[in-house]
Enzyme design. Structure first.
Site, PDB file in Angstrom:
ATOM      1  N   CYS A 122      10.593 -32.690   0.752  1.00  0.00           N
ATOM      2  CA  CYS A 122       9.670 -33.634   0.110  1.00  0.00           C
ATOM      3  C   CYS A 122       8.398 -33.285   0.769  1.00  0.00           C
ATOM      4  O   CYS A 122       7.152 -33.243   0.314  1.00  0.00           O
ATOM      5  CB  CYS A 122       9.959 -34.794   0.129  1.00  0.00           C
ATOM      6  SG  CYS A 122      10.545 -35.518   1.814  1.00  0.00           S
ATOM      7  N   CYS A 148       4.455 -31.744  -0.966  1.00  0.00           N
ATOM      8  CA  CYS A 148       3.624 -32.755  -1.204  1.00  0.00           C
ATOM      9  C   CYS A 148       2.304 -32.162  -1.233  1.00  0.00           C
ATOM     10  O   CYS A 148       1.879 -31.596   0.121  1.00  0.00           O
ATOM     11  CB  CYS A 148       3.621 -33.772  -0.067  1.00  0.00           C
ATOM     12  SG  CYS A 148       2.228 -34.995  -0.342  1.00  0.00           S
ATOM     13  N   ASN A 152       3.946   6.893  16.162  1.00  0.00           N
ATOM     14  CA  ASN A 152       4.191   6.049  14.829  1.00  0.00           C
ATOM     15  C   ASN A 152       5.448   6.513  14.281  1.00  0.00           C
ATOM     16  O   ASN A 152       5.876   7.328  13.485  1.00  0.00           O
ATOM     17  CB  ASN A 152       3.096   6.564  13.701  1.00  0.00           C
ATOM     18  CG  ASN A 152       3.426   5.590  12.387  1.00  0.00           C
ATOM     19  OD1 ASN A 152       4.457   5.287  12.050  1.00  0.00           O
ATOM     20  ND2 ASN A 152       2.227   5.736  11.376  1.00  0.00           N
ATOM     21  N   PHE A 153       6.467   5.837  14.444  1.00  0.00           N
ATOM     22  CA  PHE A 153       7.955   6.166  14.208  1.00  0.00           C
ATOM     23  C   PHE A 153       8.362   5.232  12.797  1.00  0.00           C
ATOM     24  O   PHE A 153       9.575   4.981  12.610  1.00  0.00           O
ATOM     25  CB  PHE A 153       9.125   5.562  15.143  1.00  0.00           C
ATOM     26  CG  PHE A 153       9.022   6.459  16.319  1.00  0.00           C
ATOM     27  CD1 PHE A 153       8.510   7.802  16.280  1.00  0.00           C
ATOM     28  CD2 PHE A 153       9.150   6.024  17.694  1.00  0.00           C
ATOM     29  CE1 PHE A 153       8.574   8.506  17.370  1.00  0.00           C
ATOM     30  CE2 PHE A 153       8.970   6.656  18.828  1.00  0.00           C
ATOM     31  CZ  PHE A 153       8.792   8.002  18.758  1.00  0.00           C
ATOM     32  N   SER A 154       7.369   4.679  12.125  1.00  0.00           N
ATOM     33  CA  SER A 154       7.806   3.697  11.206  1.00  0.00           C
ATOM     34  C   SER A 154       6.977   3.643   9.753  1.00  0.00           C
ATOM     35  O   SER A 154       7.131   2.928   8.980  1.00  0.00           O
ATOM     36  CB  SER A 154       7.300   2.399  11.765  1.00  0.00           C
ATOM     37  OG  SER A 154       5.862   2.341  12.450  1.00  0.00           O
ATOM     38  N   CYS A 155       6.100   4.588   9.572  1.00  0.00           N
ATOM     39  CA  CYS A 155       5.507   4.388   8.158  1.00  0.00           C
ATOM     40  C   CYS A 155       6.527   4.703   7.003  1.00  0.00           C
ATOM     41  O   CYS A 155       7.333   5.643   7.176  1.00  0.00           O
ATOM     42  CB  CYS A 155       4.434   5.978   8.074  1.00  0.00           C
ATOM     43  SG  CYS A 155       3.515   5.767   6.541  1.00  0.00           S
ATOM     44  N   ASN A 186       0.749  -1.403   0.054  1.00  0.00           N
ATOM     45  CA  ASN A 186       0.080   0.174  -0.068  1.00  0.00           C
ATOM     46  C   ASN A 186       0.900   1.319  -0.021  1.00  0.00           C
ATOM     47  O   ASN A 186       1.902   1.205   0.581  1.00  0.00           O
ATOM     48  CB  ASN A 186      -1.000   0.139   1.016  1.00  0.00           C
ATOM     49  CG  ASN A 186      -0.386   0.575   2.385  1.00  0.00           C
ATOM     50  OD1 ASN A 186      -0.298   1.958   2.540  1.00  0.00           O
ATOM     51  ND2 ASN A 186      -0.015  -0.213   3.339  1.00  0.00           N
ATOM     52  N   CYS A 212       7.636 -34.966  -5.047  1.00  0.00           N
ATOM     53  CA  CYS A 212       8.611 -35.051  -4.110  1.00  0.00           C
ATOM     54  C   CYS A 212       9.790 -35.558  -4.730  1.00  0.00           C
ATOM     55  O   CYS A 212      10.729 -35.185  -4.391  1.00  0.00           O
ATOM     56  CB  CYS A 212       8.035 -36.188  -2.872  1.00  0.00           C
ATOM     57  SG  CYS A 212       7.680 -37.709  -3.595  1.00  0.00           S
TER      58      CYS A 212
END
Length: 482
Positions: A463, A467, A219-222, A161, A429
């Site tokens: 494997c 499967c 919000n330190f992260s957008c 986004n 497999c």
């Protein structure tokens, strides 16, 4: 035998589902949704009174674009054994930052909670709280389109986004939060805020407290802010995280919860800054910087770096939370887990690794608030099966089981085992082991039967993972031969 999860995943999860409307004595759509969200143990209750004719009509009414869901086979394969006790399911109540929460499920700060009506509807459906979409004082102008997805069938494997923060004037948002807390006093209302400099952080935090919010998230992260010095620019700088957290802590009495960015090598560094500044909890993670190249997601023929979320990011989020929660330095601080939570099993992983609540965004955007039903009942059923009456008892219980690579047991092996009744002879497999493993599977083209070559098998379990029918299981762990 029908593959439960595969067939349930084909269901379109229709609104006002035609299959249920055609069924006189049950709700097959709700039962299928329970299976889809890992809550199959409770699916029986919505079709226990259905006749064969009911389910036949439901199947005929299915509007799937390809072929109808095999409703009769799907529901016949579900365990119809009812609980042996009528005892009530355990409560999911838990305390976060000293705040009582009816369950650990919160809406994450995002497009799923941008106005009063949306959040009120989520509260009515059973969500315990909201981290409201981030409030700022800058003008927010969004792009179109702003979303893209990496799809697996009809579902999102990952979601990208380009959306930023709340477009509402900040005064409007705080009035919304005030009304939400007044009208839903038992729900937890957290204001997520983002300032550009010290005075803005303080002003917004005080407005959140004055509005009656239970806590404030920083919000330190957008990852897609237009202006430098905001969003993940702050979260990558431990010194700024420390300063802004300290500024807010000194000016409000409600809990302060910094939100970390994953766009950093070691989240522990800004987390330490938040801890030393007096943070009450930490939210993690925000979205991961990414680019998708779909021409349908361009904005006037241009792409950009923006946030990636959804199921694909969950292992990354768990790693970051583990490193913080297992730190010997950070203590007496709680965690709110974010990233790829769709089912109660996803939430369980976050709780067991140290979180006291979880925030959900992408799954709500894809499936709606209604997923709360299976999040709650699935987790309750799990606790009941373990005779656990207090959700707090599972918080962090898996932390001791996570060790550094050099501490793993390298003297034993677990061999895969083929279930001949489930094997359909596809040879997947064999192909994967030949070209991506240790050439430890033989395949007879006449009988179409794979065979594990014990002298070559190293127990990597590629494997088992490839499967398609889950026909490959495991044996007991034994010592390696010299």
């Amino acid at each position: 035998m029908i593959h439960l999860k595969e067939e349930a995943a084909r269901c379109l999860l229709c609104e006002d589902a035609p299959c249920t409307k055609a069924c006189m004595n049950g709700d097959p759509a709700r039962a299928i949704r329970a299976i889809r969200f890992d809550n199959e143990k409770n699916a029986w209750q919505w079709t226990k009174d259905c006749s064969e004719a009911d389910l036949s009509r439901a199947e005929e009414a299915c509007i799937h674009y390809d072929r109808p869901i095999r409703i009769r086979e799907l529901l016949a394969a579900v365990d119809h054994e009812q609980p042996v006790t009528d005892a009530p399911l355990p409560s999911l109540a838990i305390t976060f930052c000293g705040i009582p929460c009816e369950n650990p499920f919160f809406l994450a700060s995002s497009a799923v909670c941008t106005n009063y009506e949306m959040v009120a509807r989520a509260f009515e459906q059973g969500w315990a709280g909201v981290f409201y979409k981030t409030i700022c004082k800058q003008e927010i102008r969004e792009v179109s389109p702003r979303f893209d997805a990496v799809k697996e069938g009809t579902s999102f494997a990952g979601f990208r986004n380009m959306e930023q923060l709340s477009e509402n004037p900040h005064e409007v948002d705080f009035d919304i939060l005030r009304r939400l807390k007044e009208n839903y006093p038992t729900k937890v209302v957290v204001a997520s805020i983002m300032g550009q400099f010290e005075e803005e952080w303080i002003e917004l935090a005080k407005m959140a407290e004055d509005a009656g919010c239970d806590a404030v998230e920083l919000n330190f992260s957008c990852p897609q802010m237009r202006l430098a010095g905001m969003g993940s620019d702050v979260g990558q700088d431990a010194e700024l995280v420390t300063f802004y957290t300290a500024y807010v802590k000194r000016n409000v009495k409600i809990p302060v919860i910094p939100k970390m960015t994953p766009n950093i090598t070691h989240m522990i560094q800004p987390a330490l800054g938040a801890f030393f500044a007096g943070a009450d909890a930490i939210s993690a993670i925000n979205t991961i910087k990414s680019i998708t190249m779909s021409p349908l997601s361009t904005v006037s023929d241009k792409q950009t770096v923006s946030g990636y979320s959804g199921r694909a990011v969950k292992p990354i989020a768990l790693r970051h939370i583990y490193e913080m929660a297992s730190s010997n330095i950070i203590h007496n601080i709680q965690y709110s887990g974010i990233g790829g939570i769709e089912t109660w099993r996803d939430a369980l992983d976050y709780l067991q690794i140290g979180c006291h609540n979880v925030q959900v965004c992408t799954a709500v955007m894809e499936y709606g608030y209604r997923i709360i039903d299976d999040l709650v009942s699935g987790l309750q059923t799990y606790l009941a099966a373990r005779n656990i009456t207090k959700l707090e008892d599972i918080v962090g219980e898996q932390l001791p089981q996570i060790v550094l690579p050099h501490n793993l047991d390298r003297d034993t092996i677990v061999y895969p085992k083929i279930d001949r009744e489930r094997c359909i002879g596809c040879g997947r497999c064999y192909v994967s082991c030949q070209d991506g493993g240790h050439q430890a599977i033989a395949f007879d083209p006449e009988t179409r039967q794979p065979r594990i070559i014990g002298t070559k098998c190293v127990g990597c379990h590629l494997c088992r993972l490839v499967c398609p029918t889950e026909a490959i299981g495991i044996t007991k762990r034994i010592s390696k031969k010299n």
